[in-house]
Scaffold this active site. Structure first.
Site, PDB file in Angstrom:
ATOM      1  N   ASN A 168      -8.218  16.443   4.550  1.00  0.00           N
ATOM      2  CA  ASN A 168      -7.196  16.091   5.765  1.00  0.00           C
ATOM      3  C   ASN A 168      -5.853  15.744   5.095  1.00  0.00           C
ATOM      4  OD1 ASN A 168      -6.030  13.148   6.756  1.00  0.00           O
ATOM      5  ND2 ASN A 168      -7.268  13.894   8.571  1.00  0.00           N
ATOM      6  N   ARG A 173       4.170   6.821   3.866  1.00  0.00           N
ATOM      7  CA  ARG A 173       5.358   6.400   2.782  1.00  0.00           C
ATOM      8  C   ARG A 173       4.554   5.927   1.643  1.00  0.00           C
ATOM      9  NH1 ARG A 173       6.337   0.746   5.601  1.00  0.00           N
ATOM     10  NH2 ARG A 173       5.551  -0.526   4.022  1.00  0.00           N
ATOM     11  N   TRP A 186      -1.580   3.788   3.544  1.00  0.00           N
ATOM     12  CA  TRP A 186      -2.199   4.074   4.638  1.00  0.00           C
ATOM     13  C   TRP A 186      -2.738   2.944   5.439  1.00  0.00           C
ATOM     14  CZ3 TRP A 186      -4.911   7.874   0.825  1.00  0.00           C
ATOM     15  CH2 TRP A 186      -5.665   6.875  -0.145  1.00  0.00           C
ATOM     16  N   GLU A 232      -5.321  19.835   9.632  1.00  0.00           N
ATOM     17  CA  GLU A 232      -4.155  20.187  10.339  1.00  0.00           C
ATOM     18  C   GLU A 232      -3.713  21.289   9.819  1.00  0.00           C
ATOM     19  OE1 GLU A 232      -5.155  15.635  10.235  1.00  0.00           O
ATOM     20  OE2 GLU A 232      -5.389  17.404   8.841  1.00  0.00           O
ATOM     21  N   ASP A 282      11.677   0.585   8.494  1.00  0.00           N
ATOM     22  CA  ASP A 282      10.773   1.513   9.162  1.00  0.00           C
ATOM     23  C   ASP A 282      11.274   2.085  10.495  1.00  0.00           C
ATOM     24  OD1 ASP A 282       8.016   2.431   9.492  1.00  0.00           O
ATOM     25  OD2 ASP A 282       7.254   0.955   8.193  1.00  0.00           O
TER      26      ASP A 282
END
Length: 569
Positions: A168, A173, A186, A232, A282
């Protein structure tokens, strides 16, 4: 076209006038952020800083920070072209006759590119191997004044499921903690966190590798909301029209894109205590608060001989990540339409920072259609975080915000048009009383048969207040509605320019919990978009707006001409 690597994409940007090269020495601490933020807000070019203080690596930033560059990066003239291609794959009528099947053959051949190829040889990302790890050699940015430190902001984090062995990749960040470790940010809802739980269950070290500086299709794919069981890199291969070549890392069994600029190899140890990570400026435009996350140990750094360090900055929109979000909007719209036949179009406005607002148009075929679509969206993957869903008729162009505004003002009929739903919220949402959970609002702006209330005018007002006590925002809204006929009133803090509608709506999307901050009086609606106090029900601190220091602003002002931005260089 498929870009072989990041260098290939940079060359294309330069040839099309989409790149400014800065030769002046700059600092990775705040200075690059201030320059890039100004350029981003002005809808300017990608930036390549050739001379970064105390680092041998150039820094590329804002590479996908426009609709044109985002489309270029994914090999299209415009993002809707890619969405149309995906729609063709999903349209079953294309396969219902021999003639149509034959016409579909070229489309089917493109699917051969989705499967990543594992190479037995070393890749260009492994031209230099450094086992004596020192993260300080990388020009990692300190983005904003109140950041806890320096953050890697564009990492492709590759992990492998403990049991299925499926890889995956996500983008989370990473705060630099020291020369060999970073935080691993995460969120609870992310795949990386779920995979980590598998290793934690039997206290086994989790291998992790981080690729920095891949071609734009690979980088985008890491952000796409793909189901966990789909690699992905398959999406990246389809977008590139070329298989992604993967190579095995030197010190773990993770495979990474061969063409990456830099790779950080290492592990996360579930037996270790979590580390305090953040705050960080953010993508919401606010500082996300400090919290505890796993620690990533870097055991090896590999890179190309002429490696370029990729970065992005996030904050008050518009920013580069907004265009990556718009790519997701256009690429995944056909999938949403397949699941919701009533859906016509979707707009995730930049001010909504992806998960705070969705505007959708529908074929309003039956009573309750708008509510059905809202419920479907809230039940669909990462769309469950959407705090505000505005539903309009198919005659309204959702990309035209003036048309949307007029539909809201004309068709909203007080409380009957508002649908409240409680459920999960994004980890970065700061407005709800509790973390990760709160109220979501649906607004039915479709044409109805209700009789217009002649006591209510289809107008709105924005009020600014100096909030010096709890509940002053909602009280101000109530007082106004009791004495005026405007359909809407929005209350914001007095540091907001009420004539700047983009900023006002950004505050609305970020600062309200619908159950707490909306009031309805005689079919008129008040919205309290002010900063909330602990006394108003919050169980956590309210974050600060992201702002650059006056010192850095002044320094960049004085040096601006020396950067040569906008000149032919």
């Amino acid at each position: 076209m498929a870009y072989k690597d990041l260098h290939h994409f940079i060359k294309a940007l330069e040839e099309t006038g989409e790149l400014d090269v800065i030769h002046e020495e700059v600092s990775s601490e705040l200075e690059i952020t201030e320059i890039a933020d100004r350029v981003s807000k002005a809808h300017g070019n990608a930036l390549l800083f050739k001379n970064v203080k105390n680092s041998k690596y150039p820094v590329l930033i804002n590479a996908m920070g426009s609709y044109k560059r985002m489309s270029m990066g994914l090999g299209a003239k415009q993002l809707d072209d890619i969405g149309a291609e995906i729609a063709n794959y999903l349209d079953l009528s294309n396969y219902l006759s021999i003639k149509k099947l034959i016409k579909s053959i070229p489309r089917m051949f493109r699917l051969l590119h989705v499967f990543p190829i594992k190479s037995k040889f070393r890749g260009s990302c492994q031209q230099v191997i450094e086992r004596d790890v020192n993260l300080d050699t990388l020009p990692v940015l300190k983005c904003w004044p109140e950041d806890a430190g320096r953050f890697i902001t564009l990492p492709l984090i590759f992990t492998k499921d403990r049991y299925s062995k499926q890889q995956n990749v996500g983008m989370y960040r990473m705060q630099i903690l020291d020369q060999t470790t970073t935080g691993m940010h995460w969120h609870k809802h992310k795949d990386g966190s779920e995979i980590f739980k598998g290793y934690a269950a039997d206290n086994t070290r989790m291998p992790v590798s981080v690729a920095l500086g891949c071609d734009p299709a690979i980088t985008y794919a890491a952000t796409a909301p793909m189901p966990k069981m789909i690699d992905e890199m398959m999406l990246a291969g389809w977008l590139r029209k070329s298989n992604v070549k993967m190579v095995k890392c030197i010190t773990n069994d993770i495979y990474v894109p061969s063409s990456a600029e830099i790779v950080l190899e290492g592990y996360v140890d579930p037996s270790e205590d979590l580390v305090l990570e953040g705050p960080f400026g953010d993508h919401t435009g606010y500082y996300s608060l400090a919290d505890y996350y796993p620690k990533f140990h870097v055991t090896c750094i590999t890179h190309r001989k002429n490696a370029i360090y990729p970065a992005t900055i996030v904050g008050k929109p518009p920013m580069e990540d907004c265009y990556m979000a718009k790519a997701t909007e256009r690429l995944f719209l056909p999938v949403l339409r397949m699941q919701m036949p009533e859906l016509v179009d979707l707009n995730l406005p930049l001010e909504g920072v992806f998960h705070n607002c969705a505007i959708v148009s529908i074929r309003n075929k039956y009573p309750g259609c708008a509510r059905k679509v809202m419920s479907s969206i809230w039940g669909m993957g990462q769309m469950m975080y959407t705090k505000l869903i505005v539903v309009v008729d198919e005659t309204i162009d959702v990309q035209n915000l003036k048309e949307v505004r007029d539909a809201v003002l004309s068709n909203v009929q007080g409380r009957e048009s508002l649908i409240l739903s409680e459920g999960p919220l994004d980890a970065l949402d700061h407005s709800s009383d509790k973390a990760l959970y709160g109220s979501r609002l649906g607004v039915d702006c479709t044409v109805t048969n209700k009789v217009k209330d002649n006591k209510v005018t289809n107008t709105y007002q924005i009020l600014t207040i100096n909030k010096d006590r709890p509940y002053k925002g909602i009280d101000t809204a109530v007082e106004f509605l009791n004495h005026n006929s405007d359909k809407f009133v929005i209350v914001v803090d007095d540091d907001v320019d009420k004539n700047d509608l983009s900023t006002v709506m950004w505050k609305v999307f970020n600062n309200i919990d619908a159950k707490r901050d909306i009031t309805v009086i005689d079919n008129k609606i008040g919205i309290d978009a002010t900063k909330k106090w602990r006394e108003e029900g919050l169980t956590r601190d309210w974050p600060n707006d992201i702002k650059m220091s006056d010192e850095i602003k002044k320094m960049v002002d004085e040096r601006w001409d020396s950067y040569g931005i906008g000149e032919n260089n």
